[in-house]
Design an enzyme around this catalytic site. Structure first.
Site, short mmCIF file in Angstrom:
data_model
loop_
_atom_site.label_atom_id
_atom_site.label_comp_id
_atom_site.label_asym_id
_atom_site.label_seq_id
_atom_site.Cartn_x
_atom_site.Cartn_y
_atom_site.Cartn_z
N LYS A 1 0.32 -2.49 -2.79
CA LYS A 1 0.40 -3.68 -1.94
C LYS A 1 -0.98 -4.05 -1.39
CE LYS A 1 1.76 -3.27 2.56
NZ LYS A 1 0.84 -3.86 3.54
N ASN A 2 -1.67 -3.06 -0.83
CA ASN A 2 -2.92 -3.37 -0.12
C ASN A 2 -4.10 -3.64 -1.05
OD1 ASN A 2 -1.50 -3.29 2.21
ND2 ASN A 2 -2.23 -1.28 2.87
N CYS B 165 0.53 -7.18 16.56
CA CYS B 165 1.72 -6.86 15.79
C CYS B 165 2.29 -5.56 16.30
CB CYS B 165 1.45 -6.82 14.30
SG CYS B 165 0.70 -5.30 13.75
N ARG C 270 -4.72 -5.39 16.89
CA ARG C 270 -5.33 -5.76 15.62
C ARG C 270 -6.15 -7.06 15.63
NH1 ARG C 270 -1.04 -4.66 10.94
NH2 ARG C 270 -2.91 -4.34 9.70
N ASP D 178 -1.29 5.04 7.24
CA ASP D 178 -0.09 4.54 6.56
C ASP D 178 0.84 5.66 6.09
OD1 ASP D 178 -0.97 1.99 6.99
OD2 ASP D 178 -1.72 1.65 4.97
N ARG E 185 8.94 -5.58 2.75
CA ARG E 185 7.60 -6.17 2.74
C ARG E 185 6.66 -5.35 1.88
NH1 ARG E 185 4.99 -7.43 8.35
NH2 ARG E 185 3.37 -7.81 6.81
N1 EPU Z 1 -10.18 -3.83 14.07
C1 EPU Z 1 -10.80 -4.54 15.07
N2 EPU Z 1 -11.41 -5.74 14.73
C2 EPU Z 1 -11.41 -6.23 13.48
C3 EPU Z 1 -10.76 -5.49 12.46
C4 EPU Z 1 -10.16 -4.29 12.78
O1 EPU Z 1 -10.81 -4.13 16.24
O2 EPU Z 1 -11.95 -7.31 13.26
C5 EPU Z 1 -9.54 -2.53 14.38
C6 EPU Z 1 -8.03 -2.59 14.21
O3 EPU Z 1 -7.37 -3.11 15.34
C7 EPU Z 1 -7.69 -1.14 13.94
C8 EPU Z 1 -8.91 -0.65 13.15
O4 EPU Z 1 -9.95 -1.57 13.43
O5 EPU Z 1 -7.60 -0.43 15.14
C9 EPU Z 1 -8.71 -0.58 11.65
O6 EPU Z 1 -8.09 -1.76 11.19
P1 EPU Z 1 -8.31 -2.38 9.73
O7 EPU Z 1 -8.99 -3.68 9.88
O8 EPU Z 1 -8.91 -1.37 8.84
O9 EPU Z 1 -6.81 -2.65 9.29
P2 EPU Z 1 -6.32 -3.86 8.41
O10 EPU Z 1 -7.38 -4.20 7.45
O11 EPU Z 1 -5.76 -4.92 9.27
C10 EPU Z 1 -5.34 -2.43 6.44
C11 EPU Z 1 -4.00 -2.28 5.77
C12 EPU Z 1 -3.06 -1.56 6.71
C13 EPU Z 1 -3.66 -0.19 7.04
C14 EPU Z 1 -5.06 -0.35 7.65
C15 EPU Z 1 -5.76 0.95 7.93
C16 EPU Z 1 -3.93 -4.20 4.31
C17 EPU Z 1 -3.34 -5.51 3.97
N3 EPU Z 1 -3.50 -3.60 5.43
O12 EPU Z 1 -5.11 -3.19 7.62
O13 EPU Z 1 -1.83 -1.38 6.03
O14 EPU Z 1 -2.84 0.50 7.96
O15 EPU Z 1 -5.88 -1.14 6.76
O16 EPU Z 1 -5.88 1.69 6.76
O17 EPU Z 1 -4.77 -3.69 3.57
C18 EPU Z 1 0.47 -1.00 5.83
O18 EPU Z 1 0.34 -1.12 4.61
O19 EPU Z 1 1.53 -0.57 6.37
C19 EPU Z 1 -0.63 -1.37 6.72
C20 EPU Z 1 -0.48 -1.62 8.01
#
Ligand code: EPU
Length: 416
Positions: A22-23, A116, A121, A304, A396
């Site tokens: 998915k990711n 969320c 996030r 995850d 999802r």
């Molecule tokens: N963060 C910030 N600011 C930003 C971006 C991130 O503060 O601009 C913080 C987030 O709040 C969090 C941390 O940094 O505390 C890491 O977040 P990240 O941005 O890495 O998460 P994401 O990119 O939104 C992806 C996956 C998630 C997975 C996380 C961590 C996708 C579509 N989603 O989310 O997947 O948990 O990386 O590995 O790639 C899932 O599949 O169930 C899922 C939630």
């Protein structure tokens, strides 16, 4: 709203074919916005989140044709440079259209994702990085308005490691003028899969798989063919299931070289794994041993997988400690597992789990994607019947999980 009914206590035996990740699929589909050529993708998982992103992409004018796990995209007639609130609110990964739209068309309007279930996030790092590339960004009425004449390469160091942040900036940088250096980049295999696709489209990227990506911008990208990598989180979820129930399963269409420390933890639990070239055979007899861990970025223990391992720990032969460091609210499964008879206490971002002799089925509610998967595992290990409500979360991100699990002996049915 669909529910799952699970009767626990069944051993798992047989084969499960792992779907595309998915990711990896979500950013890769968004990369279709970067070119007027055809992007021919295979191993795209059948998931609700994939449907949502395809709906969003189609609204921009991207042509989408789909034949089961094959998707072809063509971005030669894009007219709407927008991601509306109605779609973004259902799936945060929609933010991944921001970088590509801005880089190719010089403009984008994307709804700001809200918080969320698992945390607040924010997307400030995506915005900070795009500003460094020369974009003018304003936020008004819940929308991000981004504009530029032409993005210009820059050195960007994000304040924390962010997966979709790295992906958004990487996609934007491929079409920026000059060199971009992304420091503190996420190294998840899904980021690498996206980078490999971008290279196949003509992008110039060095440092793939490391935390320093160097991108030389090119004037345009062309079409490409690409098979999405298989889903390591789906694979590890099924490995946790067999660790909790006992049995002997063969995972096919998986890889063995891109796992994180989760595999070592599964061995500590007592799971015996035999690796094939694209398969893992997993055998489990006896009670799981408890494992303690803290979640961190790749290649550390993935957030995850935190909930699914907690489910195994609930019936382990001792106590364990789990610390969640990525998201501030990712323990919502704890109360639901305790309803099944687990003994878990939380203290800030740490959960203390005391293994119990048995769980007993009960009605529970799924609160987010991975929490739903953890409840399925706990229910399969419990005595009696569990009804899991709100499983739209599961749909999802898992491709027909109940079908795959019942094929290997689980007693699990969907109630419409
Ligand atoms: N963060 C910030 N600011 C930003 C971006 C991130 O503060 O601009 C913080 C987030 O709040 C969090 C941390 O940094 O505390 C890491 O977040 P990240 O941005 O890495 O998460 P994401 O990119 O939104 C992806 C996956 C998630 C997975 C996380 C961590 C996708 C579509 N989603 O989310 O997947 O948990 O990386 O590995 O790639 C899932 O599949 O169930 C899922 C939630």
């Amino acid at each position: 709203m669909d529910k799952l009914q699970v009767v626990g206590g069944k051993r798992l035996e047989g084969e499960i074919v792992i779907s595309g990740a998915k990711n990896a699929a979500l950013p890769i589909l968004c990369a279709g916005l970067l070119t007027s050529g055809d992007l021919e993708l295979s191993n795209v998982p059948r998931l609700h989140d994939v449907k949502t992103i395809l709906k969003l992409l189609a609204q921009t004018g991207l042509t989408v044709s789909q034949d089961d796990e094959r998707v072809t995209l063509n971005g030669s007639a894009i007219t709407m440079l927008e991601a509306p609130y109605e779609l973004v609110k259902t799936m945060r990964a929609s933010i991944l259209v921001l970088g590509p739209l801005l880089a190719r068309f010089g403009e984008a309007k994307v709804s700001l994702p809200g918080g969320c279930a698992i945390g607040s996030r924010p997307v400030d790092q995506h915005i900070k990085g795009l500003r460094a590339l020369g974009a003018e960004i304003t936020i008004e009425g819940g929308y991000i308005y981004a504009k530029c004449k032409k993005l210009k390469g820059a050195r960007i160091r994000t304040d924390m490691i962010t997966v979709t942040g790295t992906e958004n900036l990487l996609m934007a940088a491929t079409l920026a003028e000059g060199e971009t250096v992304l420091e503190n980049a996420a190294r998840e295999p899904e980021v690498t899969d996206l980078a490999n696709l971008l290279v196949a489209m003509g992008a110039k990227i060095e440092g793939i798989g490391t935390d320093r990506l160097v991108i030389q911008g090119v004037a345009e990208l062309h079409g490409a063919k690409h098979a999405v990598i298989s889903d390591r989180i789906e694979a590890a979820t099924f490995l946790c299931a067999v660790a909790a129930t006992g049995g002997d399963i063969l995972l096919k269409n998986t890889r063995t070289d891109y796992f994180d420390v989760a595999l070592d933890k599964l061995r500590e639990i007592g799971l015996v794994m035999t690796m094939g070239p694209a398969s893992i055979r997993a055998q489990m007899g006896g009670r799981p041993k408890p494992v303690s861990f803290r979640t961190t970025e790749y290649p550390g223990f993935p957030t995850d997988m935190q909930a699914q391992f907690m489910a195994v720990n609930t019936i382990a032969s001792g106590a364990s400690r789990i610390t969640e460091t990525i998201f501030e609210n990712r323990f919502m499964h704890v109360q639901e597992m305790n309803r099944l008879g687990a003994s878990i206490q939380t203290e800030g971002n740490t959960a203390h789990v005391k293994g119990v002799d048995r769980l007993v089925g009960a009605p529970v509610m799924a609160t987010d994607l991975r929490a739903s998967a953890s409840l399925v595992i706990a229910a399969m290990a419990a005595q009696g019947t569990t009804i899991i409500d709100r499983i739209y979360h599961l749909d999802r991100g898992y491709d027909r999980m109940e079908v795959k699990l019942s094929a290997v002996g689980a007693n699990i049915v969907r109630i419409k």
